[in-house]
Motif scaffolding. Structure first.
Motif, mmCIF file in Angstrom:
data_model
loop_
_atom_site.group_PDB
_atom_site.id
_atom_site.type_symbol
_atom_site.label_atom_id
_atom_site.label_comp_id
_atom_site.label_asym_id
_atom_site.label_seq_id
_atom_site.Cartn_x
_atom_site.Cartn_y
_atom_site.Cartn_z
ATOM 1 N N UNK A 150 3.474 7.499 46.234
ATOM 2 C CA UNK A 150 3.055 8.582 47.033
ATOM 3 C C UNK A 150 4.354 9.157 47.819
ATOM 4 N N UNK A 151 4.355 10.497 47.636
ATOM 5 C CA UNK A 151 5.538 11.045 48.373
ATOM 6 C C UNK A 151 4.961 12.281 49.154
ATOM 7 N N UNK A 152 5.813 12.715 49.885
ATOM 8 C CA UNK A 152 5.541 13.941 50.928
ATOM 9 C C UNK A 152 6.752 14.877 50.417
ATOM 10 N N UNK A 153 6.306 16.338 50.411
ATOM 11 C CA UNK A 153 7.051 17.270 49.813
ATOM 12 C C UNK A 153 7.240 18.380 50.805
ATOM 13 N N UNK A 154 8.465 18.786 51.119
ATOM 14 C CA UNK A 154 8.676 19.850 52.205
ATOM 15 C C UNK A 154 9.631 20.913 51.356
ATOM 16 N N UNK A 155 8.798 22.121 51.373
ATOM 17 C CA UNK A 155 9.466 23.308 50.462
ATOM 18 C C UNK A 155 10.759 23.582 50.969
ATOM 19 N N UNK A 156 11.738 24.472 50.103
ATOM 20 C CA UNK A 156 13.011 24.570 50.559
ATOM 21 C C UNK A 156 13.149 25.304 51.714
ATOM 22 N N UNK A 157 12.347 26.597 51.720
ATOM 23 C CA UNK A 157 12.536 27.639 52.837
ATOM 24 C C UNK A 157 12.275 26.838 54.191
ATOM 25 N N UNK A 158 11.073 25.993 54.044
ATOM 26 C CA UNK A 158 10.728 25.221 55.321
ATOM 27 C C UNK A 158 11.637 24.427 55.823
ATOM 28 N N UNK A 159 12.216 23.785 54.813
ATOM 29 C CA UNK A 159 13.384 22.543 55.232
ATOM 30 C C UNK A 159 14.422 23.240 55.865
ATOM 31 N N UNK A 160 14.871 24.346 55.177
ATOM 32 C CA UNK A 160 16.156 25.124 55.827
ATOM 33 C C UNK A 160 15.912 25.433 57.222
ATOM 34 N N UNK A 161 14.709 25.780 57.462
ATOM 35 C CA UNK A 161 14.392 26.420 58.989
ATOM 36 C C UNK A 161 14.401 25.149 59.835
ATOM 37 N N UNK A 162 13.961 23.985 59.252
ATOM 38 C CA UNK A 162 14.128 22.879 60.163
ATOM 39 C C UNK A 162 15.382 22.324 60.425
ATOM 40 N N UNK A 163 16.449 22.526 59.244
ATOM 41 C CA UNK A 163 17.809 22.059 59.605
ATOM 42 C C UNK A 163 18.363 23.054 60.675
ATOM 43 N N UNK A 164 17.987 24.453 60.696
ATOM 44 C CA UNK A 164 18.694 25.346 61.373
ATOM 45 C C UNK A 164 18.076 25.048 63.023
ATOM 46 N N UNK A 165 16.958 24.572 63.071
ATOM 47 C CA UNK A 165 16.240 24.544 64.317
ATOM 48 C C UNK A 165 16.355 23.101 64.955
ATOM 49 N N UNK A 166 16.854 22.040 64.033
ATOM 50 C CA UNK A 166 16.708 20.720 64.473
ATOM 51 C C UNK A 166 18.290 19.916 64.136
ATOM 52 N N UNK A 167 19.305 20.332 65.065
ATOM 53 C CA UNK A 167 20.466 19.579 64.742
ATOM 54 C C UNK A 167 20.581 18.043 64.311
ATOM 55 N N UNK A 168 19.624 17.341 65.200
ATOM 56 C CA UNK A 168 19.653 15.847 64.766
ATOM 57 C C UNK A 168 19.145 15.512 63.435
ATOM 58 N N UNK A 169 18.116 16.358 62.711
ATOM 59 C CA UNK A 169 17.785 16.074 61.751
ATOM 60 C C UNK A 169 18.911 16.489 60.753
ATOM 61 N N UNK A 170 19.635 17.445 60.924
ATOM 62 C CA UNK A 170 20.941 17.989 60.141
ATOM 63 C C UNK A 170 21.835 16.839 59.949
ATOM 64 N N UNK A 171 22.366 16.082 61.117
ATOM 65 C CA UNK A 171 23.276 15.235 61.051
ATOM 66 C C UNK A 171 22.666 14.084 60.497
ATOM 67 N N UNK A 172 21.437 13.702 60.533
ATOM 68 C CA UNK A 172 20.889 12.250 59.998
ATOM 69 C C UNK A 172 21.002 12.718 58.339
ATOM 70 N N UNK A 173 20.634 13.743 58.042
ATOM 71 C CA UNK A 173 20.705 14.204 56.494
ATOM 72 C C UNK A 173 22.089 14.289 56.037
ATOM 73 N N UNK A 174 23.107 14.677 56.608
ATOM 74 C CA UNK A 174 24.365 14.475 56.291
ATOM 75 C C UNK A 174 24.873 12.974 56.210
ATOM 76 N N UNK A 175 24.483 12.354 57.126
ATOM 77 C CA UNK A 175 25.051 10.973 57.154
ATOM 78 C C UNK A 175 24.465 10.326 55.892
#
Length: 227
Positions: free
Chosen positions: A100-125
């Motif tokens: 079972x997986x959860x899917x987040x679409x590109x345009x929504x995920x890009x918005x999350x990255x721009x609005x949530x710096x902690x998420x962006x850092x975790x992703x890059x790490x």
């Protein structure tokens, strides 16, 4: 869903408001064993997060041999590379069991990255960590014989997925074929090497047939003997 996201590394530092925003954008999908989730070469339009089951990330060599790049367990994510660079998918993602997986679409995920710096850092790490792990795999293949590739692989795999109990690591290992495909060798060679470790009591069975106990001190000794 919010509680579930909180337990996932990528989202573990987000507050309730941020988790609610992610949960509102996520859709859940179920895949039977050995189903293709993402295909190499296709356009990348979503990030996937594993809730249950396991997934192999693989590609194929010029001679048609499958090369497994990574095995992912619950809490791991995949599909981020195509979202970041907008290039086609670089590998296949296939369910190894009912998943079972959860899917987040590109345009929504890009918005999350721009609005949530902690998420962006975790992703890059995590992306950097995977690049380091890939470099280590290539180094093993080019400089180690098969037994030592296996010892190093077991050490890394146990650190990532094992549970320490009574000074031994309890872990569910992949099949011999999956290990062989990651270490660029044959299933028979891996089977012989693991049988040898079992005879030496370095790998021991447990009442749960899907798990084994591994003596990590012995694995470390075997690796040090190579130096």
């Amino acid at each position: 869903m919010k509680t579930l996201f909180k337990s996932i590394y990528l989202f573990s530092e987000l507050d309730d408001t941020e988790l609610d925003a992610i949960a509102a954008l996520a859709t859940t999908h179920h895949f039977a064993k050995h189903n293709m989730i993402v295909q190499e070469g296709e356009r990348g339009e979503a990030l996937y997060i594993i809730l249950e089951g396991s997934v192999k990330i693989s590609t194929y060599s010029c001679d048609g041999r499958e090369v497994i790049l990574s095995l992912l367990e619950p809490g791991a994510f995949f599909g981020e590379m195509s979202l970041l660079d907008r290039q086609p998918r670089s590998a296949n993602a296939t369910s190894l069991e009912s998943t079972t997986v959860v899917q987040i679409r590109r345009k929504n995920f890009e918005h999350l990255l721009l609005q949530t710096p902690r998420l962006t850092i975790k992703l890059l790490t995590e992306v950097v960590s995977r690049l380091r792990r890939t470099s280590l795999i290539l180094e093993r293949i080019s400089t180690m014989d098969v037994p030592h590739r296996l010892y190093s692989y077991l050490q890394d795999f146990c650190e990532r997925f094992g549970e320490l109990k009574n000074n031994q690591m309890l872990v569910r290992l992949p099949t011999h074929q999956l290990i062989a495909d990651q270490l660029s060798t044959s299933r028979e060679t891996i089977s012989r090497a693991i049988s040898s470790l079992k005879k030496e009591k370095i790998i021991c069975p447990t009442p749960n047939s899907r798990h084994v106990c591994i003596d990590m001190d012995a694995i470390e000794t075997l690796l040090l003997a190579m130096q």
